[in-house]
Scaffold this motif. Structure first.
Motif, PDB file in Angstrom:
ATOM      1  N   ASP A  79       0.833  -1.263   0.064  1.00  0.00           N
ATOM      2  CA  ASP A  79       0.048   0.054  -0.064  1.00  0.00           C
ATOM      3  C   ASP A  79       1.041   1.377  -0.043  1.00  0.00           C
ATOM      4  OD1 ASP A  79      -0.849   0.122   3.603  1.00  0.00           O
ATOM      5  OD2 ASP A  79       0.622   0.753   2.671  1.00  0.00           O
ATOM      6  N   SER A  80       0.214   2.412   0.107  1.00  0.00           N
ATOM      7  CA  SER A  80       0.918   3.653  -0.087  1.00  0.00           C
ATOM      8  C   SER A  80       2.009   3.984   1.165  1.00  0.00           C
ATOM      9  CB  SER A  80       0.087   4.860  -0.125  1.00  0.00           C
ATOM     10  OG  SER A  80      -0.336   4.878   1.216  1.00  0.00           O
ATOM     11  N   LEU A  81       1.733   2.879   2.245  1.00  0.00           N
ATOM     12  CA  LEU A  81       2.810   3.307   3.432  1.00  0.00           C
ATOM     13  C   LEU A  81       3.612   2.014   3.467  1.00  0.00           C
ATOM     14  CD1 LEU A  81       0.114   4.225   6.167  1.00  0.00           C
ATOM     15  CD2 LEU A  81       1.613   5.638   4.664  1.00  0.00           C
ATOM     16  N   GLY A  82       3.877   1.088   2.330  1.00  0.00           N
ATOM     17  CA  GLY A  82       4.552  -0.080   2.082  1.00  0.00           C
ATOM     18  C   GLY A  82       4.208  -1.140   2.833  1.00  0.00           C
ATOM     19  N   ARG A  83       3.022  -1.348   3.203  1.00  0.00           N
ATOM     20  CA  ARG A  83       2.592  -2.233   4.077  1.00  0.00           C
ATOM     21  C   ARG A  83       1.987  -3.506   2.933  1.00  0.00           C
ATOM     22  NH1 ARG A  83      -1.292   1.006   7.890  1.00  0.00           N
ATOM     23  NH2 ARG A  83      -1.907   1.813   5.620  1.00  0.00           N
ATOM     24  N   SER A  84       2.352  -4.543   3.248  1.00  0.00           N
ATOM     25  CA  SER A  84       1.952  -5.747   2.132  1.00  0.00           C
ATOM     26  C   SER A  84       0.565  -6.297   2.561  1.00  0.00           C
ATOM     27  CB  SER A  84       3.019  -7.112   2.276  1.00  0.00           C
ATOM     28  OG  SER A  84       2.873  -7.557   3.717  1.00  0.00           O
ATOM     29  N   LEU A  85      -0.088  -7.101   1.623  1.00  0.00           N
ATOM     30  CA  LEU A  85      -1.438  -7.539   1.844  1.00  0.00           C
ATOM     31  C   LEU A  85      -1.309  -9.034   2.152  1.00  0.00           C
ATOM     32  CD1 LEU A  85      -4.585  -7.692   1.697  1.00  0.00           C
ATOM     33  CD2 LEU A  85      -4.301  -7.447  -0.799  1.00  0.00           C
ATOM     34  N   ARG A  86      -1.612  -9.443   3.499  1.00  0.00           N
ATOM     35  CA  ARG A  86      -1.361 -10.740   3.879  1.00  0.00           C
ATOM     36  C   ARG A  86      -2.445 -11.508   4.499  1.00  0.00           C
ATOM     37  NH1 ARG A  86       1.880 -10.561   0.926  1.00  0.00           N
ATOM     38  NH2 ARG A  86       4.266 -10.399   0.806  1.00  0.00           N
ATOM     39  N   ASP A  87      -3.436 -10.491   5.080  1.00  0.00           N
ATOM     40  CA  ASP A  87      -4.336 -11.299   5.921  1.00  0.00           C
ATOM     41  C   ASP A  87      -5.790 -10.610   5.381  1.00  0.00           C
ATOM     42  OD1 ASP A  87      -4.636 -11.172   9.435  1.00  0.00           O
ATOM     43  OD2 ASP A  87      -6.373 -11.370   8.121  1.00  0.00           O
ATOM     44  N   LEU A  88      -6.772 -11.381   5.195  1.00  0.00           N
ATOM     45  CA  LEU A  88      -8.476 -11.228   4.505  1.00  0.00           C
ATOM     46  C   LEU A  88      -9.241 -11.596   5.797  1.00  0.00           C
ATOM     47  CD1 LEU A  88     -10.180 -10.183   2.341  1.00  0.00           C
ATOM     48  CD2 LEU A  88     -10.026 -12.269   1.407  1.00  0.00           C
ATOM     49  N   ARG A  89      -9.890 -10.701   6.253  1.00  0.00           N
ATOM     50  CA  ARG A  89     -11.234 -11.121   6.961  1.00  0.00           C
ATOM     51  C   ARG A  89     -12.316 -10.912   6.263  1.00  0.00           C
ATOM     52  NH1 ARG A  89      -8.686  -9.089  12.684  1.00  0.00           N
ATOM     53  NH2 ARG A  89      -6.631  -9.992  12.429  1.00  0.00           N
ATOM     54  N   ILE A  90     -13.093 -12.093   6.116  1.00  0.00           N
ATOM     55  CA  ILE A  90     -14.279 -12.225   5.509  1.00  0.00           C
ATOM     56  C   ILE A  90     -15.368 -12.258   6.395  1.00  0.00           C
ATOM     57  CG2 ILE A  90     -15.497 -13.391   3.731  1.00  0.00           C
ATOM     58  CD1 ILE A  90     -12.699 -14.615   2.784  1.00  0.00           C
ATOM     59  N   SER A  91     -16.392 -11.465   6.243  1.00  0.00           N
ATOM     60  CA  SER A  91     -17.644 -11.225   7.096  1.00  0.00           C
ATOM     61  C   SER A  91     -18.750 -12.201   6.295  1.00  0.00           C
ATOM     62  CB  SER A  91     -18.157 -10.070   7.497  1.00  0.00           C
ATOM     63  OG  SER A  91     -19.470 -10.131   7.789  1.00  0.00           O
ATOM     64  N   VAL A  92     -19.421 -13.345   6.812  1.00  0.00           N
ATOM     65  CA  VAL A  92     -20.102 -13.991   5.870  1.00  0.00           C
ATOM     66  C   VAL A  92     -21.667 -13.700   6.200  1.00  0.00           C
ATOM     67  CG1 VAL A  92     -18.350 -15.742   5.683  1.00  0.00           C
ATOM     68  CG2 VAL A  92     -19.753 -15.909   7.707  1.00  0.00           C
ATOM     69  N   THR A  93     -21.754 -12.886   7.533  1.00  0.00           N
ATOM     70  CA  THR A  93     -23.391 -12.557   7.838  1.00  0.00           C
ATOM     71  C   THR A  93     -23.183 -11.260   8.688  1.00  0.00           C
ATOM     72  OG1 THR A  93     -25.266 -13.273   9.174  1.00  0.00           O
ATOM     73  CG2 THR A  93     -23.207 -14.084   9.875  1.00  0.00           C
ATOM     74  N   ASP A  94     -24.291 -10.493   8.643  1.00  0.00           N
ATOM     75  CA  ASP A  94     -24.562  -9.238   9.424  1.00  0.00           C
ATOM     76  C   ASP A  94     -25.307  -9.689  10.736  1.00  0.00           C
ATOM     77  OD1 ASP A  94     -27.184  -7.210   7.826  1.00  0.00           O
ATOM     78  OD2 ASP A  94     -26.824  -9.420   7.887  1.00  0.00           O
ATOM     79  N   GLN A 120      -1.531   1.390  22.000  1.00  0.00           N
ATOM     80  CA  GLN A 120      -0.275   1.058  21.545  1.00  0.00           C
ATOM     81  C   GLN A 120      -0.658   0.668  19.862  1.00  0.00           C
ATOM     82  OE1 GLN A 120       1.891  -2.198  23.904  1.00  0.00           O
ATOM     83  NE2 GLN A 120       0.683  -1.021  25.654  1.00  0.00           N
ATOM     84  N   ALA A 121      -1.014   1.646  19.447  1.00  0.00           N
ATOM     85  CA  ALA A 121      -1.370   1.489  17.844  1.00  0.00           C
ATOM     86  C   ALA A 121      -0.517   0.284  17.054  1.00  0.00           C
ATOM     87  CB  ALA A 121      -1.682   2.701  17.150  1.00  0.00           C
ATOM     88  N   PHE A 122      -1.046  -0.369  16.204  1.00  0.00           N
ATOM     89  CA  PHE A 122      -0.105  -1.327  15.486  1.00  0.00           C
ATOM     90  C   PHE A 122      -0.348  -1.166  13.956  1.00  0.00           C
ATOM     91  CE2 PHE A 122      -3.843  -3.644  15.765  1.00  0.00           C
ATOM     92  CZ  PHE A 122      -4.189  -3.818  17.111  1.00  0.00           C
ATOM     93  N   CYS A 123      -0.721   0.191  13.404  1.00  0.00           N
ATOM     94  CA  CYS A 123      -0.944   0.411  12.154  1.00  0.00           C
ATOM     95  C   CYS A 123       0.228   0.103  11.288  1.00  0.00           C
ATOM     96  CB  CYS A 123      -1.642   1.705  11.949  1.00  0.00           C
ATOM     97  SG  CYS A 123      -3.075   2.149  12.872  1.00  0.00           S
ATOM     98  N   GLY A 124       1.277   0.244  11.958  1.00  0.00           N
ATOM     99  CA  GLY A 124       2.709   0.479  11.156  1.00  0.00           C
ATOM    100  C   GLY A 124       2.809  -0.674  10.094  1.00  0.00           C
ATOM    101  N   ASP A 125       2.335  -2.084  10.392  1.00  0.00           N
ATOM    102  CA  ASP A 125       2.650  -3.171   9.685  1.00  0.00           C
ATOM    103  C   ASP A 125       1.365  -3.906   9.480  1.00  0.00           C
ATOM    104  OD1 ASP A 125       4.213  -5.244  11.950  1.00  0.00           O
ATOM    105  OD2 ASP A 125       2.436  -4.240  11.968  1.00  0.00           O
ATOM    106  N   CYS A 126       0.240  -2.980   9.542  1.00  0.00           N
ATOM    107  CA  CYS A 126      -1.270  -3.532   9.215  1.00  0.00           C
ATOM    108  C   CYS A 126      -1.554  -4.204   7.993  1.00  0.00           C
ATOM    109  CB  CYS A 126      -2.207  -2.617   9.684  1.00  0.00           C
ATOM    110  SG  CYS A 126      -3.752  -3.254   9.608  1.00  0.00           S
ATOM    111  N   ASN A 127      -1.490  -5.475   7.861  1.00  0.00           N
ATOM    112  CA  ASN A 127      -1.609  -6.153   6.506  1.00  0.00           C
ATOM    113  C   ASN A 127      -3.017  -6.614   6.311  1.00  0.00           C
ATOM    114  OD1 ASN A 127      -1.435  -8.366   8.099  1.00  0.00           O
ATOM    115  ND2 ASN A 127       0.721  -8.780   7.742  1.00  0.00           N
TER     116      ASN A 127
END
Ligand code: SF4
Length: 376
Positions: free
Chosen positions: A33-48, A289-296
């Protein structure tokens, strides 16, 4: 009394269209992404939908009997979910977490799990396929989930005291049934099992030590989550947050702890092991203790909206790409992958790092998406 509104309606229609870029973005597994973070983890909501009404996620006074859920036709089918997931995996995703609402309420979810379990990472490995549940249906379903290809589960449990637990789920659901579900998951081999406890000061902090003692030495990893200002309905206040540092101090005083290194980049939990070797705990500290720095992590809503942050105010409409608009053809796999690639490349979300300086609504007055809609 919390302000009464139904933000979901806004969320449903307020989404951004996901265009296919003229210059294709090929799926190479190396997307950033624009902050250099990779895409490694997908969370899929299957119902509301959910059968609990935890106040920090789906407060009863908002999600009451008049609440309207998404019509079935709006939900992505299992085939559509798997097709979209395949493009994320091609972009480098190695872990998929199924969430909700309560994912075990989605009928025949085992069929979806079977489809997702057949996917392979860019390195050719099986996915790390997991699910987060409130445990209410787990005793009945654990074996079938395992047989379908689910590898492990995370169970939300906010206390052992039955009265406290019933108060927190706000539907009078007994804690014994969730403990039974945890046992069933253990028997079925859905491990390593993780337990998530949301700690709300003034509500359940007295459960911290009993929970730690209960799961110590069982091989189950207990994580304490700071109460978060997710969505726009839980009436969040900072003085109801018990910082993780205080949770660790409280436990350490009785059950000595030693800090551990993160087990993977982008891990949300800070890990601590019991000094006597009887297992570990974690703390998830989005507030202090925010952990956005490597949020993937990316999140897909049950109706195909792609969210780039748990605290986002808008999603990107992948469902229209898949289904086509006004009877037109849907996008090809390459086009879908290209559209996802461009959305991720443009990502700059880091809400938790900016929390103090951000207004509750975005500049267009849109409110944060509900956690029950995109999963935790
Ligand atoms: S606040 Fe958003 S960007 Fe930061 S860690 Fe959470 S999901 Fe990721």
């Amino acid at each position: 009394m919390t302000e009464r509104f139904i933000p979901l309606i806004d969320q449903r229609f307020g989404s951004l269209s996901a265009g296919v870029p003229a210059q294709p973005i090929r799926a190479t597994g190396l997307l950033s992404d624009s902050l250099g973070r990779s895409l490694r983890d997908l969370r899929i909501s299957v119902t509301d939908r959910c059968n609990f009404r935890c106040g920090y996620c789906m407060p009863k006074e908002v999600f009451d009997k008049d609440h309207t859920y998404l019509p079935h036709s709006a939900l992505l089918s299992f085939e559509e979910i798997t097709r979209i997931a395949r493009q994320f995996v091609a972009h480098g995703v190695g872990k998929i977490r199924l969430t909700g609402g309560e994912p075990l309420l989605r009928k025949n979810i085992e069929d979806l799990i079977e489809q997702l379990a057949a996917l392979r990472t860019v390195e050719g490995r099986p996915l790390d396929l997991t699910l987060t549940t409130n445990g209410s249906l787990l005793a009945r379903k654990a074996r079938a989930l395992k047989a379908a290809g689910l590898q492990r589960v995370t169970i939300s449990l906010d206390g052992l005291d039955d009265a406290v637990f019933r108060r927190m789920n706000d539907v009078d659901f007994p804690v014994a049934a969730v403990l039974e579900g945890i046992d069933a998951a253990h028997q079925a081999g859905l491990g390593p099992i993780k337990i998530n406890m949301v700690v709300k000061r003034g509500t359940n902090e007295r459960e911290i030590l009993p929970m730690a003692r209960h799961f110590k030495g069982t091989g189950i990893v207990l994580r304490f989550i700071e109460y978060m200002d997710v969505g726009a309905t839980n009436g969040w206040r900072m003085d109801e947050v018990l910082p993780s540092a205080e949770v660790v101090k409280l436990i350490h005083a009785q059950l000595p702890l030693a800090q551990l290194e993160p087990s993977a980049p982008g891990e949300t939990a800070e890990r601590w092991r019991y000094a006597d070797g009887a297992g570990e705990i974690g703390v998830i500290s989005s507030v202090t203790q925010a952990f956005c720095g490597d949020c993937n992590r990316a999140r897909l809503s049950t109706e195909g909206q792609l969210y780039l942050c748990l605290f986002a105010t808008q999603g990107h409409d992948l469902r229209s790409l898949v289904r086509g608009l006004n009877g037109g053809p849907g996008a090809s796999d390459e086009q879908l992958a290209s559209a996802i690639g461009r959305i991720w490349q443009g990502r700059s979300d880091r809400y938790s790092q900016l929390r103090g300086s951000m207004a509750p609504d975005d500049s267009d007055g849109r409110r944060r998406v509900e956690m029950s809609y995109i999963g935790g």
